[in-house]
Scaffold this motif. Structure first.
Motif, PDB file in Angstrom:
ATOM      1  N   ALA A  10       0.696  -1.148  -0.009  1.00  0.00           N
ATOM      2  CA  ALA A  10       0.073  -0.035   0.047  1.00  0.00           C
ATOM      3  C   ALA A  10       0.733   1.134  -0.052  1.00  0.00           C
ATOM      4  O   ALA A  10       0.267   2.233  -0.441  1.00  0.00           O
ATOM      5  CB  ALA A  10      -1.074   0.007   1.307  1.00  0.00           C
ATOM      6  N   LEU A  11       2.011   1.044   0.283  1.00  0.00           N
ATOM      7  CA  LEU A  11       3.142   2.094   0.396  1.00  0.00           C
ATOM      8  C   LEU A  11       3.978   2.434  -0.969  1.00  0.00           C
ATOM      9  O   LEU A  11       4.756   3.566  -0.789  1.00  0.00           O
ATOM     10  CB  LEU A  11       3.706   2.235   1.826  1.00  0.00           C
ATOM     11  CG  LEU A  11       2.970   2.282   2.742  1.00  0.00           C
ATOM     12  CD1 LEU A  11       3.723   1.732   4.237  1.00  0.00           C
ATOM     13  CD2 LEU A  11       2.373   3.800   3.170  1.00  0.00           C
ATOM     14  N   TYR A  12       3.957   1.620  -1.844  1.00  0.00           N
ATOM     15  CA  TYR A  12       4.931   1.792  -2.733  1.00  0.00           C
ATOM     16  C   TYR A  12       4.766   2.938  -3.413  1.00  0.00           C
ATOM     17  O   TYR A  12       5.934   3.527  -3.966  1.00  0.00           O
ATOM     18  CB  TYR A  12       4.982   0.498  -3.664  1.00  0.00           C
ATOM     19  CG  TYR A  12       5.510  -0.697  -3.220  1.00  0.00           C
ATOM     20  CD1 TYR A  12       6.876  -0.818  -3.030  1.00  0.00           C
ATOM     21  CD2 TYR A  12       4.586  -1.943  -3.235  1.00  0.00           C
ATOM     22  CE1 TYR A  12       7.244  -2.034  -2.623  1.00  0.00           C
ATOM     23  CE2 TYR A  12       5.294  -3.037  -2.797  1.00  0.00           C
ATOM     24  CZ  TYR A  12       6.599  -3.083  -2.390  1.00  0.00           C
ATOM     25  OH  TYR A  12       7.009  -4.337  -1.925  1.00  0.00           O
ATOM     26  N   GLU A  13       3.862   3.354  -3.977  1.00  0.00           N
ATOM     27  CA  GLU A  13       3.567   4.929  -4.478  1.00  0.00           C
ATOM     28  C   GLU A  13       4.121   5.953  -3.768  1.00  0.00           C
ATOM     29  O   GLU A  13       4.423   7.109  -4.313  1.00  0.00           O
ATOM     30  CB  GLU A  13       2.317   4.877  -4.961  1.00  0.00           C
ATOM     31  CG  GLU A  13       1.215   5.028  -3.818  1.00  0.00           C
ATOM     32  CD  GLU A  13      -0.174   5.294  -4.290  1.00  0.00           C
ATOM     33  OE1 GLU A  13      -0.463   6.133  -5.084  1.00  0.00           O
ATOM     34  OE2 GLU A  13      -0.999   4.523  -4.136  1.00  0.00           O
ATOM     35  N   HIS A  14       4.410   5.783  -2.541  1.00  0.00           N
ATOM     36  CA  HIS A  14       4.657   7.096  -1.607  1.00  0.00           C
ATOM     37  C   HIS A  14       6.203   7.227  -1.453  1.00  0.00           C
ATOM     38  O   HIS A  14       6.573   8.157  -0.660  1.00  0.00           O
ATOM     39  CB  HIS A  14       4.081   6.874  -0.364  1.00  0.00           C
ATOM     40  CG  HIS A  14       2.252   6.919  -0.530  1.00  0.00           C
ATOM     41  ND1 HIS A  14       1.802   8.051  -1.274  1.00  0.00           N
ATOM     42  CD2 HIS A  14       1.646   6.061  -0.077  1.00  0.00           C
ATOM     43  CE1 HIS A  14       0.527   7.763  -0.908  1.00  0.00           C
ATOM     44  NE2 HIS A  14       0.391   6.437  -0.541  1.00  0.00           N
ATOM     45  N   CYS A  15       7.133   6.247  -1.610  1.00  0.00           N
ATOM     46  CA  CYS A  15       8.612   6.277  -1.573  1.00  0.00           C
ATOM     47  C   CYS A  15       9.162   5.756  -2.715  1.00  0.00           C
ATOM     48  O   CYS A  15       8.617   5.058  -3.785  1.00  0.00           O
ATOM     49  CB  CYS A  15       8.898   5.629  -0.319  1.00  0.00           C
ATOM     50  SG  CYS A  15       8.463   3.967   0.048  1.00  0.00           S
ATOM     51  N   ASP A  16      10.783   5.548  -2.611  1.00  0.00           N
ATOM     52  CA  ASP A  16      11.371   5.284  -3.775  1.00  0.00           C
ATOM     53  C   ASP A  16      11.666   3.641  -3.682  1.00  0.00           C
ATOM     54  O   ASP A  16      11.876   2.939  -4.451  1.00  0.00           O
ATOM     55  CB  ASP A  16      12.725   5.811  -4.047  1.00  0.00           C
ATOM     56  CG  ASP A  16      12.684   7.329  -4.299  1.00  0.00           C
ATOM     57  OD1 ASP A  16      11.717   7.514  -5.141  1.00  0.00           O
ATOM     58  OD2 ASP A  16      13.502   8.444  -3.907  1.00  0.00           O
ATOM     59  N   ALA A  17      11.514   3.119  -2.234  1.00  0.00           N
ATOM     60  CA  ALA A  17      11.922   1.707  -2.006  1.00  0.00           C
ATOM     61  C   ALA A  17      11.431   1.322  -0.479  1.00  0.00           C
ATOM     62  O   ALA A  17      11.092   2.218   0.243  1.00  0.00           O
ATOM     63  CB  ALA A  17      13.423   1.606  -1.988  1.00  0.00           C
ATOM     64  N   LEU A  18      11.253   0.207  -0.479  1.00  0.00           N
ATOM     65  CA  LEU A  18      10.513  -0.277   1.016  1.00  0.00           C
ATOM     66  C   LEU A  18      11.203  -1.553   1.229  1.00  0.00           C
ATOM     67  O   LEU A  18      11.933  -2.341   0.325  1.00  0.00           O
ATOM     68  CB  LEU A  18       8.980  -0.685   0.512  1.00  0.00           C
ATOM     69  CG  LEU A  18       8.309   0.511   0.730  1.00  0.00           C
ATOM     70  CD1 LEU A  18       6.725   0.169   0.326  1.00  0.00           C
ATOM     71  CD2 LEU A  18       8.177   0.524   2.316  1.00  0.00           C
ATOM     72  N   SER A  19      11.126  -1.853   2.495  1.00  0.00           N
ATOM     73  CA  SER A  19      11.851  -3.153   3.172  1.00  0.00           C
ATOM     74  C   SER A  19      10.706  -3.641   4.116  1.00  0.00           C
ATOM     75  O   SER A  19      10.062  -2.530   4.881  1.00  0.00           O
ATOM     76  CB  SER A  19      13.148  -3.108   3.484  1.00  0.00           C
ATOM     77  OG  SER A  19      13.196  -2.263   4.728  1.00  0.00           O
ATOM     78  N   HIS A  20      10.548  -4.932   4.502  1.00  0.00           N
ATOM     79  CA  HIS A  20       9.846  -5.248   5.696  1.00  0.00           C
ATOM     80  C   HIS A  20      10.398  -6.653   6.065  1.00  0.00           C
ATOM     81  O   HIS A  20      10.775  -7.445   5.378  1.00  0.00           O
ATOM     82  CB  HIS A  20       8.141  -5.443   5.229  1.00  0.00           C
ATOM     83  CG  HIS A  20       7.968  -6.639   4.050  1.00  0.00           C
ATOM     84  ND1 HIS A  20       7.986  -5.835   2.952  1.00  0.00           N
ATOM     85  CD2 HIS A  20       7.685  -7.609   4.063  1.00  0.00           C
ATOM     86  CE1 HIS A  20       7.754  -6.954   2.181  1.00  0.00           C
ATOM     87  NE2 HIS A  20       7.436  -8.066   2.822  1.00  0.00           N
ATOM     88  N   PHE A  21      10.620  -6.559   7.305  1.00  0.00           N
ATOM     89  CA  PHE A  21      11.639  -7.913   7.914  1.00  0.00           C
ATOM     90  C   PHE A  21      11.262  -8.125   9.289  1.00  0.00           C
ATOM     91  O   PHE A  21      10.849  -7.321  10.126  1.00  0.00           O
ATOM     92  CB  PHE A  21      13.157  -7.475   7.748  1.00  0.00           C
ATOM     93  CG  PHE A  21      13.641  -6.173   8.046  1.00  0.00           C
ATOM     94  CD1 PHE A  21      14.122  -5.871   9.580  1.00  0.00           C
ATOM     95  CD2 PHE A  21      13.524  -5.037   7.240  1.00  0.00           C
ATOM     96  CE1 PHE A  21      14.457  -4.740   9.727  1.00  0.00           C
ATOM     97  CE2 PHE A  21      13.866  -3.858   7.631  1.00  0.00           C
ATOM     98  CZ  PHE A  21      14.033  -3.685   9.063  1.00  0.00           C
ATOM     99  N   GLU A  22      11.351  -9.213   9.685  1.00  0.00           N
ATOM    100  CA  GLU A  22      11.385  -9.658  11.429  1.00  0.00           C
ATOM    101  C   GLU A  22      12.582  -9.241  11.996  1.00  0.00           C
ATOM    102  O   GLU A  22      13.714  -8.981  11.412  1.00  0.00           O
ATOM    103  CB  GLU A  22      10.872 -10.930  11.348  1.00  0.00           C
ATOM    104  CG  GLU A  22      12.140 -12.098  10.887  1.00  0.00           C
ATOM    105  CD  GLU A  22      11.452 -13.645  10.915  1.00  0.00           C
ATOM    106  OE1 GLU A  22      10.657 -13.967  11.873  1.00  0.00           O
ATOM    107  OE2 GLU A  22      12.088 -14.440  10.375  1.00  0.00           O
ATOM    108  N   ARG A  23      12.297  -9.339  13.238  1.00  0.00           N
ATOM    109  CA  ARG A  23      13.511  -8.997  14.122  1.00  0.00           C
ATOM    110  C   ARG A  23      14.347 -10.355  14.132  1.00  0.00           C
ATOM    111  O   ARG A  23      13.901 -11.363  14.657  1.00  0.00           O
ATOM    112  CB  ARG A  23      13.097  -8.601  15.653  1.00  0.00           C
ATOM    113  CG  ARG A  23      12.528  -7.199  15.388  1.00  0.00           C
ATOM    114  CD  ARG A  23      12.274  -6.599  16.857  1.00  0.00           C
ATOM    115  NE  ARG A  23      11.464  -5.631  16.779  1.00  0.00           N
ATOM    116  CZ  ARG A  23      12.120  -4.089  16.635  1.00  0.00           C
ATOM    117  NH1 ARG A  23      13.370  -4.169  16.600  1.00  0.00           N
ATOM    118  NH2 ARG A  23      11.167  -3.244  16.569  1.00  0.00           N
ATOM    119  N   PRO A  24      15.716 -10.527  14.119  1.00  0.00           N
ATOM    120  CA  PRO A  24      16.243 -11.706  14.034  1.00  0.00           C
ATOM    121  C   PRO A  24      16.386 -12.177  15.425  1.00  0.00           C
ATOM    122  O   PRO A  24      16.513 -11.426  16.660  1.00  0.00           O
ATOM    123  CB  PRO A  24      17.879 -11.028  13.715  1.00  0.00           C
ATOM    124  CG  PRO A  24      17.765  -9.836  13.176  1.00  0.00           C
ATOM    125  CD  PRO A  24      16.586  -9.206  13.606  1.00  0.00           C
TER     126      PRO A  24
END
Length: 293
Positions: free
Chosen positions: A25-39
């Motif tokens: 839902a947020l791709y159009e609002h920024c240049d790049a995205l990441s999502h990840f769990e805490r190690p």
């Protein structure tokens, strides 16, 4: 004197099963995205982070987060905005991406050097700005569905609607060596899909275009499709049911994903209304992939 390069970001935390939906839902609002769990802590909330070389529209970002929270039924995450020093975040992400085996498919990044297991179809995918590295449950469900269809029948013309990185379209191209139309509303995704097709040496089979749903005439001009993959979200899947049915060949299958298990009937009812029936479902944790035809 060296000019300081200033970049901008936003971060928030959310339950891991919803993180990809928020990211989409947020791709159009920024240049790049990441999502990840805490190690080391799989039960902790996942971190979603967006990056931009320009100032972020804070209101637009917060609105998108709020709307998605309402759609999936969770509290609205607190979004923090800031600046950061540029880094090669894509390379950092790739180094942590381990190969994924689903059915006949073996999905790996460009950093993988240990080869492809015997009898597996390799898919090299570096998602970059586009959604779809094979890690999410919805993509795994779709790959399992494509594998199941391939065990029962041959397909001749494929459509990957909302293609993201192009992983599903590439799976079809490599499985059946058939022409594949890929379409996405996000221009960055289309560029990534084209590049991934080149890397996987299937550019002769793949056409990737920028289109808002089925609006581009090239989708219809490519003929009727006997397999359509659409890994998007529940509401867009419902809205495109009639257009999708209009491009489906006799005896064709549709692979629908991006929906939580409790949204199955919400989506399926729209496809029943246009004459399609449930053939098989592929549940993966809280998500479900449906095959209709």
């Amino acid at each position: 004197m060296t000019e300081t390069v200033r970049c901008y970001n936003f971060t928030f935390e959310v339950d891991g099963k919803y993180a990809p939906a928020f990211a989409e839902a947020l791709y159009e609002h920024c240049d790049a995205l990441s999502h990840f769990e805490r190690p080391g802590d799989p039960t902790a909330p996942w971190k979603v982070e967006g990056f931009s070389g320009d100032h972020l529209d804070k209101t637009a970002v917060e609105t998108a987060v709020s709307l998605m929270a309402s759609a999936v039924g969770v509290d609205v995450p607190v979004v923090e905005f800031g600046t950061y020093e540029p880094k090669d975040w894509v390379s950092d992400n790739l180094r942590s991406f381990k190969p994924i085996s689903v059915g006949r498919f073996y999905v790996h990044g460009s950093h993988w050097e240990d080869g492809i297991p015997v009898a597996k179809t390799g898919l090299q995918v570096d998602a970059g700005l586009a959604f779809g590295s094979g890690e999410h449950q919805t993509t795994k469900g779709c790959l399992a569905a494509i594998d199941w269809i391939a065990k029962h029948s041959y397909r001749y013309n494929a459509l990957d609607m909302g293609c993201g990185s192009g992983i599903l379209g590439m799976a079809c191209a490599k499985t059946w060596r058939c022409p594949v139309m890929m379409a996405d509303i996000d221009a960055a995704s289309v560029r990534v899909a084209r590049e991934n097709a080149r890397i996987n040496k299937i550019t002769d089979l793949v056409t990737a275009i920028h289109s808002n749903g089925f609006s581009d005439v090239r989708i219809r001009n490519a003929g009727y499709y006997d397999i359509v993959c659409a890994n998007i979200l529940a509401r867009p899947l419902r809205h495109m049911a009639r257009d999708l049915r209009g491009t489906l060949a006799e005896g064709g299958y549709v692979v629908l994903s991006g929906l939580l298990s409790h949204q199955e009937q919400f989506v399926l009812s729209a496809y029943r209304d246009v004459g399609l029936s449930l053939v098989k479902r592929f549940p993966v944790e809280e998500w479900t992939t449906l095959v209709v035809g």
